[in-house]
Design an enzyme around this catalytic site. Structure first.
Site, PDB file in Angstrom:
ATOM      1  N   THR A 160       7.157  -1.424   5.478  1.00  0.00           N
ATOM      2  CA  THR A 160       7.857  -0.144   5.622  1.00  0.00           C
ATOM      3  C   THR A 160       6.855   0.986   5.425  1.00  0.00           C
ATOM      4  OG1 THR A 160       9.951  -1.043   4.827  1.00  0.00           O
ATOM      5  CG2 THR A 160       9.655   1.326   4.568  1.00  0.00           C
ATOM      6  N   GLY A 161       7.057   2.089   6.150  1.00  0.00           N
ATOM      7  CA  GLY A 161       6.238   3.271   5.909  1.00  0.00           C
ATOM      8  C   GLY A 161       5.610   3.812   7.171  1.00  0.00           C
ATOM      9  N   ASP A 217       2.049  -5.086   5.595  1.00  0.00           N
ATOM     10  CA  ASP A 217       2.682  -3.919   4.971  1.00  0.00           C
ATOM     11  C   ASP A 217       1.612  -2.907   4.581  1.00  0.00           C
ATOM     12  OD1 ASP A 217       4.606  -2.271   3.873  1.00  0.00           O
ATOM     13  OD2 ASP A 217       5.446  -3.797   2.542  1.00  0.00           O
ATOM     14  N   GLY A 218       2.031  -1.692   4.358  1.00  0.00           N
ATOM     15  CA  GLY A 218       1.143  -0.668   3.808  1.00  0.00           C
ATOM     16  C   GLY A 218       1.161  -0.745   2.283  1.00  0.00           C
ATOM     17  N   ALA A 219       0.546   0.205   1.638  1.00  0.00           N
ATOM     18  CA  ALA A 219       0.600   0.314   0.172  1.00  0.00           C
ATOM     19  C   ALA A 219       0.274   1.749  -0.193  1.00  0.00           C
ATOM     20  CB  ALA A 219      -0.397  -0.633  -0.481  1.00  0.00           C
ATOM     21  N   GLY A 222       6.372   3.956  -2.595  1.00  0.00           N
ATOM     22  CA  GLY A 222       6.440   5.383  -2.251  1.00  0.00           C
ATOM     23  C   GLY A 222       7.519   5.647  -1.202  1.00  0.00           C
ATOM     24  N   GLY A 223       7.803   4.639  -0.409  1.00  0.00           N
ATOM     25  CA  GLY A 223       8.850   4.765   0.615  1.00  0.00           C
ATOM     26  C   GLY A 223      10.179   4.179   0.170  1.00  0.00           C
ATOM     27  N   GLU A 264      10.484  -5.291  -0.046  1.00  0.00           N
ATOM     28  CA  GLU A 264       9.087  -5.554   0.342  1.00  0.00           C
ATOM     29  C   GLU A 264       8.514  -6.698  -0.494  1.00  0.00           C
ATOM     30  OE1 GLU A 264       7.561  -1.151   1.796  1.00  0.00           O
ATOM     31  OE2 GLU A 264       7.344  -1.686  -0.298  1.00  0.00           O
TER      32      GLU A 264
HETATM   33  C1  A5P Z   1       7.375   1.674   0.998  1.00  0.00           C
HETATM   34  O1  A5P Z   1       8.268   1.498  -0.040  1.00  0.00           O
HETATM   35  C2  A5P Z   1       5.976   1.651   0.498  1.00  0.00           C
HETATM   36  O2  A5P Z   1       5.650   0.569  -0.296  1.00  0.00           O
HETATM   37  C3  A5P Z   1       4.974   1.803   1.620  1.00  0.00           C
HETATM   38  O3  A5P Z   1       4.545   0.573   2.104  1.00  0.00           O
HETATM   39  C4  A5P Z   1       3.834   2.579   1.093  1.00  0.00           C
HETATM   40  O4  A5P Z   1       4.387   3.698   0.491  1.00  0.00           O
HETATM   41  C5  A5P Z   1       2.838   2.981   2.184  1.00  0.00           C
HETATM   42  O5  A5P Z   1       3.452   3.910   2.984  1.00  0.00           O
HETATM   43  P1  A5P Z   1       2.669   4.739   4.069  1.00  0.00           P
HETATM   44  O6  A5P Z   1       2.143   3.757   5.064  1.00  0.00           O
HETATM   45  O7  A5P Z   1       3.746   5.632   4.638  1.00  0.00           O
HETATM   46  O8  A5P Z   1       1.582   5.524   3.400  1.00  0.00           O
END
Ligand code: A5P
Length: 241
Positions: free
Chosen positions: A32-33, A87-89, A102-103, A109
C-alpha cells in the site's frame, strides 16, 4: 544517469521496476502507498499485455486500485501460497528492520507479508537509515482504550504519542481501529520495543516489521536502483508459509 530525480520520480521508477519482479503465474502480496501505486499501474499494463498473476491486497485502497487496473484480486484466506509481497516502507534500517503504517495499512500489510515466502521492500534512499525512529512509529489500537495506552507507550520511551486524525476526527483503519503515532527519535532495539508494545492490552499491531524484509530495493536520485539482500533472512518473520 539522470538529473536529480525528485522523491516522487524515484517512487515511480521503483514501482515500475518492481513490476518486473512479478513472476508469471504467481500470487503476490501487494503493498500500500504512493510507491506501490506505480507498481499497480505498471502491473496493470503488463496484465493487459498478457501477464497472468493474482494479487493479495494489503488494504482497501490497494484492492480497489488493482481491480480498476483489471488485476485479479484474491483474499488472504483464499490465496494459497504467496510467492512474494512487494511493499513500500516509511523507514528501513541498515539491519533490514522496518517502520510501516504511514498509510494506515500496517495490520494487513504485516499479515500478508507474514504469509509470504519473501518480502521485497521498495524505498527511496532517504528512507534507508542507520537506525529506525525518526519517522513516528504507528501503533494500531482498540479505540475504546486509546488514552490509557498513550501513557503506557510513553513509559516505553516514546517522547510524544499522538492520535492520528484527519479533519479533526480520528483516522479509522480498514479494520476499524485507531492509530497512535509514537515519536521515539531513535529506536535502539526494534525487536524488544515491538515485544513491549505487544504486551500492552489494546495494542492490535505495531508498525515495526522485525526480520521480515528479505530484499531492499533502493532508488537513488541519480536514477540508480540497487538491491540489498538480507543474508540473515529465514523467510518473513521466520514464519514460512
Ligand atoms: C502503508 O501503511 C505504509 O506502510 C506504506 O507502505 C508506507 O507508508 C510507504 O508509503 P509510501 O510509498 O507512500 O511512501
Amino acid at each position: 544517469m539522470y538529473d536529480e530525480l525528485s522523491k516522487d520520480e524515484i517512487k515511480q521508477r521503483l514501482g515500475e521496476y518492481a513490476a518486473t519482479l512479478v513472476p508469471a503465474g504467481s500470487t503476490i502480496g501487494l503493498g500500500t502507498g504512493t510507491t506501490v501505486y506505480w507498481l499497480i499501474k505498471e502491473l496493470g499494463n503488463r496484465v493487459r499485455k498478457g501477464l497472468s498473476c493474482q494479487v493479495v491486497p494489503t488494504s482497501e485502497a490497494t484492492r480497489k486500485l488493482a481491480e480498476d487496473e483489471g488485476i485479479r484480486v484474491v483474499s488472504l484466506n483464499d490465496a494459497g501460497p504467496i510467492a512474494v509481497t512487494i511493499d513500500g516502507a516509511d523507514e528501513a534500517s541498515f539491519g533490514f528492520q522496518l517502520i510501516k503504517g504511514g498509510g494506515a495499512a500496517l495490520l494487513q500489510e504485516k499479515m500478508v507479508a507474514a504469509a509470504s515466502e519473501k518480502m521485497i521492500v521498495i524505498i527511496g534512499e532517504d528512507k534507508h537509515v542507520p537506525k529506525l525512529g525518526k519517522f513516528p512509529l504507528p501503533v494500531e489500537v482498540i479505540p475504546a482504550g486509546w488514552k490509557p495506552l498513550v501513557r503506557k507507550i510513553l513509559a516505553t520511551g516514546a517522547k510524544e504519542v499522538i492520535l492520528r486524525e484527519k479533519n479533526d476526527e480520528p483516522v479509522l483503519t480498514d479494520h476499524g481501529h485507531y492509530l497512535l503515532d509514537c515519536h521515539y527519535d531513535v529506536i535502539d532495539d526494534p525487536a524488544a520495543l515491538n515485544t513491549s508494545l505487544h504486551l500492552l492490552p489494546g495494542v492490535v499491531e505495531t508498525g515495526l516489521f522485525i526480520d521480515m524484509a528479505d530484499t531492499l530495493v533502493i532508488g537513488y536520485s541519480n536514477g540508480d536502483i540497487m538491491r540489498e539482500e538480507n543474508i540473515h533472512s529465514t523467510g518473513t518473520g521466520g514464519i514460512k508459509s
